[in-house]
Design a protein around this motif. Sequence first.
Motif, PDB file in Angstrom:
ATOM      1  N   SER A 197      69.057  97.424  46.501  1.00  0.00           N
ATOM      2  CA  SER A 197      69.095  98.869  46.289  1.00  0.00           C
ATOM      3  C   SER A 197      69.559  99.643  47.507  1.00  0.00           C
ATOM      4  O   SER A 197      69.804 100.840  47.418  1.00  0.00           O
ATOM      5  N   GLY A 198      69.669  98.989  48.652  1.00  0.00           N
ATOM      6  CA  GLY A 198      70.428  99.611  49.726  1.00  0.00           C
ATOM      7  C   GLY A 198      69.657 100.141  50.902  1.00  0.00           C
ATOM      8  O   GLY A 198      69.312  99.394  51.808  1.00  0.00           O
ATOM      9  N   VAL A 199      69.357 101.437  50.905  1.00  0.00           N
ATOM     10  CA  VAL A 199      68.951 102.112  52.129  1.00  0.00           C
ATOM     11  C   VAL A 199      67.463 101.912  52.384  1.00  0.00           C
ATOM     12  O   VAL A 199      66.633 102.641  51.857  1.00  0.00           O
ATOM     13  N   GLU A 200      67.118 100.930  53.197  1.00  0.00           N
ATOM     14  CA  GLU A 200      65.729 100.716  53.609  1.00  0.00           C
ATOM     15  C   GLU A 200      65.518 101.395  54.962  1.00  0.00           C
ATOM     16  O   GLU A 200      65.305 100.746  55.990  1.00  0.00           O
ATOM     17  N   PHE A 201      65.568 102.726  54.930  1.00  0.00           N
ATOM     18  CA  PHE A 201      65.445 103.514  56.152  1.00  0.00           C
ATOM     19  C   PHE A 201      64.141 103.210  56.885  1.00  0.00           C
ATOM     20  O   PHE A 201      64.106 103.100  58.110  1.00  0.00           O
ATOM     21  N   GLY A 202      63.055 103.067  56.122  1.00  0.00           N
ATOM     22  CA  GLY A 202      61.765 102.820  56.742  1.00  0.00           C
ATOM     23  C   GLY A 202      61.688 101.513  57.494  1.00  0.00           C
ATOM     24  O   GLY A 202      60.809 101.337  58.351  1.00  0.00           O
ATOM     25  N   HIS A 203      62.594 100.589  57.196  1.00  0.00           N
ATOM     26  CA  HIS A 203      62.549  99.272  57.843  1.00  0.00           C
ATOM     27  C   HIS A 203      63.698  99.068  58.828  1.00  0.00           C
ATOM     28  O   HIS A 203      63.962  97.944  59.247  1.00  0.00           O
ATOM     29  N   MET A 204      64.354 100.181  59.197  1.00  0.00           N
ATOM     30  CA  MET A 204      65.211 100.142  60.377  1.00  0.00           C
ATOM     31  C   MET A 204      64.311 100.021  61.608  1.00  0.00           C
ATOM     32  O   MET A 204      63.189 100.532  61.627  1.00  0.00           O
ATOM     33  N   ILE A 205      64.785  99.333  62.634  1.00  0.00           N
ATOM     34  CA  ILE A 205      63.966  99.106  63.825  1.00  0.00           C
ATOM     35  C   ILE A 205      63.960 100.338  64.730  1.00  0.00           C
ATOM     36  O   ILE A 205      65.008 100.851  65.111  1.00  0.00           O
ATOM     37  N   TYR A 206      62.772 100.812  65.025  1.00  0.00           N
ATOM     38  CA  TYR A 206      62.588 101.905  65.964  1.00  0.00           C
ATOM     39  C   TYR A 206      62.261 101.356  67.356  1.00  0.00           C
ATOM     40  O   TYR A 206      62.873 101.768  68.353  1.00  0.00           O
ATOM     41  N   ARG A 207      61.329 100.408  67.419  1.00  0.00           N
ATOM     42  CA  ARG A 207      60.965  99.771  68.687  1.00  0.00           C
ATOM     43  C   ARG A 207      60.875  98.261  68.471  1.00  0.00           C
ATOM     44  O   ARG A 207      59.939  97.803  67.796  1.00  0.00           O
ATOM     45  N   PRO A 208      61.802  97.491  68.999  1.00  0.00           N
ATOM     46  CA  PRO A 208      61.727  96.035  68.835  1.00  0.00           C
ATOM     47  C   PRO A 208      60.382  95.488  69.329  1.00  0.00           C
ATOM     48  O   PRO A 208      59.865  95.919  70.358  1.00  0.00           O
ATOM     49  N   HIS A 209      59.831  94.562  68.559  1.00  0.00           N
ATOM     50  CA  HIS A 209      58.549  93.921  68.878  1.00  0.00           C
ATOM     51  C   HIS A 209      57.394  94.925  68.946  1.00  0.00           C
ATOM     52  O   HIS A 209      56.400  94.689  69.615  1.00  0.00           O
ATOM     53  N   GLY A 210      57.530  96.034  68.235  1.00  0.00           N
ATOM     54  CA  GLY A 210      56.518  97.081  68.293  1.00  0.00           C
ATOM     55  C   GLY A 210      55.421  96.902  67.254  1.00  0.00           C
ATOM     56  O   GLY A 210      54.975  95.785  66.964  1.00  0.00           O
ATOM     57  N   SER A 211      54.993  98.008  66.667  1.00  0.00           N
ATOM     58  CA  SER A 211      53.860  98.003  65.736  1.00  0.00           C
ATOM     59  C   SER A 211      54.162  97.187  64.487  1.00  0.00           C
ATOM     60  O   SER A 211      55.316  97.077  64.056  1.00  0.00           O
ATOM     61  N   LEU A 212      53.102  96.642  63.890  1.00  0.00           N
ATOM     62  CA  LEU A 212      53.241  95.812  62.705  1.00  0.00           C
ATOM     63  C   LEU A 212      53.456  96.677  61.466  1.00  0.00           C
ATOM     64  O   LEU A 212      52.731  97.644  61.231  1.00  0.00           O
ATOM     65  N   CYS A 213      54.438  96.291  60.681  1.00  0.00           N
ATOM     66  CA  CYS A 213      54.797  97.008  59.457  1.00  0.00           C
ATOM     67  C   CYS A 213      54.259  96.259  58.245  1.00  0.00           C
ATOM     68  O   CYS A 213      53.948  95.067  58.308  1.00  0.00           O
ATOM     69  N   ARG A 214      54.172  96.945  57.108  1.00  0.00           N
ATOM     70  CA  ARG A 214      53.738  96.288  55.877  1.00  0.00           C
ATOM     71  C   ARG A 214      54.685  95.174  55.447  1.00  0.00           C
ATOM     72  O   ARG A 214      54.291  94.273  54.711  1.00  0.00           O
ATOM     73  N   CYS A 215      55.935  95.248  55.870  1.00  0.00           N
ATOM     74  CA  CYS A 215      56.908  94.228  55.474  1.00  0.00           C
ATOM     75  C   CYS A 215      56.680  92.915  56.227  1.00  0.00           C
ATOM     76  O   CYS A 215      57.324  91.901  55.928  1.00  0.00           O
ATOM     77  N   GLY A 216      55.772  92.928  57.220  1.00  0.00           N
ATOM     78  CA  GLY A 216      55.482  91.730  57.996  1.00  0.00           C
ATOM     79  C   GLY A 216      56.232  91.658  59.305  1.00  0.00           C
ATOM     80  O   GLY A 216      55.947  90.798  60.145  1.00  0.00           O
ATOM     81  N   ARG A 217      57.188  92.558  59.506  1.00  0.00           N
ATOM     82  CA  ARG A 217      57.941  92.591  60.754  1.00  0.00           C
ATOM     83  C   ARG A 217      57.372  93.658  61.672  1.00  0.00           C
ATOM     84  O   ARG A 217      56.488  94.416  61.294  1.00  0.00           O
ATOM     85  N   ARG A 218      57.900  93.735  62.870  1.00  0.00           N
ATOM     86  CA  ARG A 218      57.349  94.655  63.857  1.00  0.00           C
ATOM     87  C   ARG A 218      58.415  95.626  64.345  1.00  0.00           C
ATOM     88  O   ARG A 218      59.577  95.275  64.496  1.00  0.00           O
ATOM     89  N   GLY A 219      57.969  96.856  64.588  1.00  0.00           N
ATOM     90  CA  GLY A 219      58.844  97.864  65.174  1.00  0.00           C
ATOM     91  C   GLY A 219      59.586  98.734  64.186  1.00  0.00           C
ATOM     92  O   GLY A 219      60.406  99.567  64.593  1.00  0.00           O
TER      93      GLY A 219
ATOM     94  N   GLY B 291      63.318 110.845  63.820  1.00  0.00           N
ATOM     95  CA  GLY B 291      64.468 111.448  64.493  1.00  0.00           C
ATOM     96  C   GLY B 291      65.449 110.414  65.010  1.00  0.00           C
ATOM     97  O   GLY B 291      66.668 110.549  64.822  1.00  0.00           O
ATOM     98  N   TYR B 292      64.947 109.376  65.665  1.00  0.00           N
ATOM     99  CA  TYR B 292      65.847 108.328  66.153  1.00  0.00           C
ATOM    100  C   TYR B 292      66.497 107.587  64.988  1.00  0.00           C
ATOM    101  O   TYR B 292      67.670 107.184  65.060  1.00  0.00           O
ATOM    102  N   GLY B 293      65.740 107.397  63.904  1.00  0.00           N
ATOM    103  CA  GLY B 293      66.319 106.755  62.738  1.00  0.00           C
ATOM    104  C   GLY B 293      67.457 107.569  62.145  1.00  0.00           C
ATOM    105  O   GLY B 293      68.510 107.026  61.781  1.00  0.00           O
ATOM    106  N   LEU B 294      67.270 108.876  62.066  1.00  0.00           N
ATOM    107  CA  LEU B 294      68.337 109.741  61.565  1.00  0.00           C
ATOM    108  C   LEU B 294      69.556 109.682  62.478  1.00  0.00           C
ATOM    109  O   LEU B 294      70.703 109.673  62.008  1.00  0.00           O
ATOM    110  N   GLY B 295      69.313 109.632  63.785  1.00  0.00           N
ATOM    111  CA  GLY B 295      70.439 109.539  64.717  1.00  0.00           C
ATOM    112  C   GLY B 295      71.250 108.282  64.493  1.00  0.00           C
ATOM    113  O   GLY B 295      72.490 108.308  64.516  1.00  0.00           O
ATOM    114  N   SER B 296      70.569 107.156  64.252  1.00  0.00           N
ATOM    115  CA  SER B 296      71.285 105.905  63.987  1.00  0.00           C
ATOM    116  C   SER B 296      72.070 105.993  62.687  1.00  0.00           C
ATOM    117  O   SER B 296      73.222 105.529  62.599  1.00  0.00           O
TER     118      SER B 296
END
Length: 411
Positions: A228-250, A309-314
């Motif tokens: 379905s395309g735009v997974e804006f919420g799962h773009m990386i903001y901070r590598p190795h950062g906080s834990l997300c529901r998707c199981g990845r971090r940042g 904001g950083y996500g929108l910039g990317s």
Amino acid sequence: MRSRNRSLVIGAVRRAGNPSRTQIAHLTGLSHSTISAIAADLIAEGIMRESVHETQVPVSRRGRPQVALTLNPDAGRAVCLHLHFNRLEAVLVDYCGGVIATRTHVINTLALNRQQLIDLVVETVQEAAGGKPFMRIVFAVQGVTDAKGDEILWSPIITHNHVPFGTLLREQFGIPVSVQNDCNLIATALHWINPERYGQNFLAILLSHGIGMGLMLNGQIFTGIRSSGVEFGHMIYRPHGSLCRCGRRGCIEAYAGSYAIQRRAEGLDTVSEPLANTHDTDLSALLAQARAEDGPVRQAFREAGQAIGYGLGSLFALIDPAPVALIGHGTAAFEIMEPEIRTALAQTAAGQNAGDLSFEIWPDEIPLIQQGCAMEALNSMDHEVFGPGLQPTDSARAARTPNGEPTKAYA
């Protein structure tokens, strides 16, 4: 061209309610003669009706009153499904988009096994339809769907991946089914509600327990090659950062989702397991505290704004700045988040051209998702069922049984 023009006329009448032929010409750019010919066919086929509204006719006017056109609500029906956290809803709509019936199940979405979930979806469709025939199902889900609109690939609110609801429901009911990401349907609804603002290019960002996005580019909802395309919420903001529901971090969501804000505000470890859900009362209390005093709670909302904001910039580095709609209960904190969004965006290369970027707030996503479902279903009916441009007599036979009900429908 004939099929396209028929769809244009149907869409204009649905949007305006009961316009005159002159109003339809203004909305579509078609000639009066073309509109009259199409309207005559659609009336003969039972898709459209003529009506006269006395309030539209001046008292002093003589002669034949101006005749308006309206869609026949009985020309077709569709079922709109919506699966979100601990809730499954189905709405039966008529051909004008009016709600005929609703059915809601409050459930534990994470506890249902695969077959229980499938059975409940089928049962809910049947309950909403109440024995009435219908011609389309559009299924809105929180999560990632495939590009064909057939299956849920992954969702944070269920424990099952690759559930082919499109295929399953088509086999059950024998009609077309579309499984769509809920944020894409929010964008569809906004495009319908306000095409001047939400026209060719815009973003619809859902600020809720999770973070989602619907993206309209060049007048079309963007979808990926496979999903379905735009997974804006799962773009990386901070590598190795906080834990997300998707199981990845940042991920952006790991900072801007309501569970992330609550986790940060309460001083929990940022790699602790995300909350399955957050309650509006908890968030309201946190927001009240953030407004009252500076400190960790306000900082949690500020960081959410920075991540967005950083996500929108990317994203704007790829597509250029476009109007943004912010949707969902997370918008209640917009006055705290907006300065951080703009500051973070200004620090990106694309943000240099986003100084006049405007945001519009929609606190409740549910009506938008329902309307997006309805428009997706009805527009597909316009094109695929009522848009081929058959001769009136053939169309009447193809689209109606002797009692006036659609033949291409599940009963």
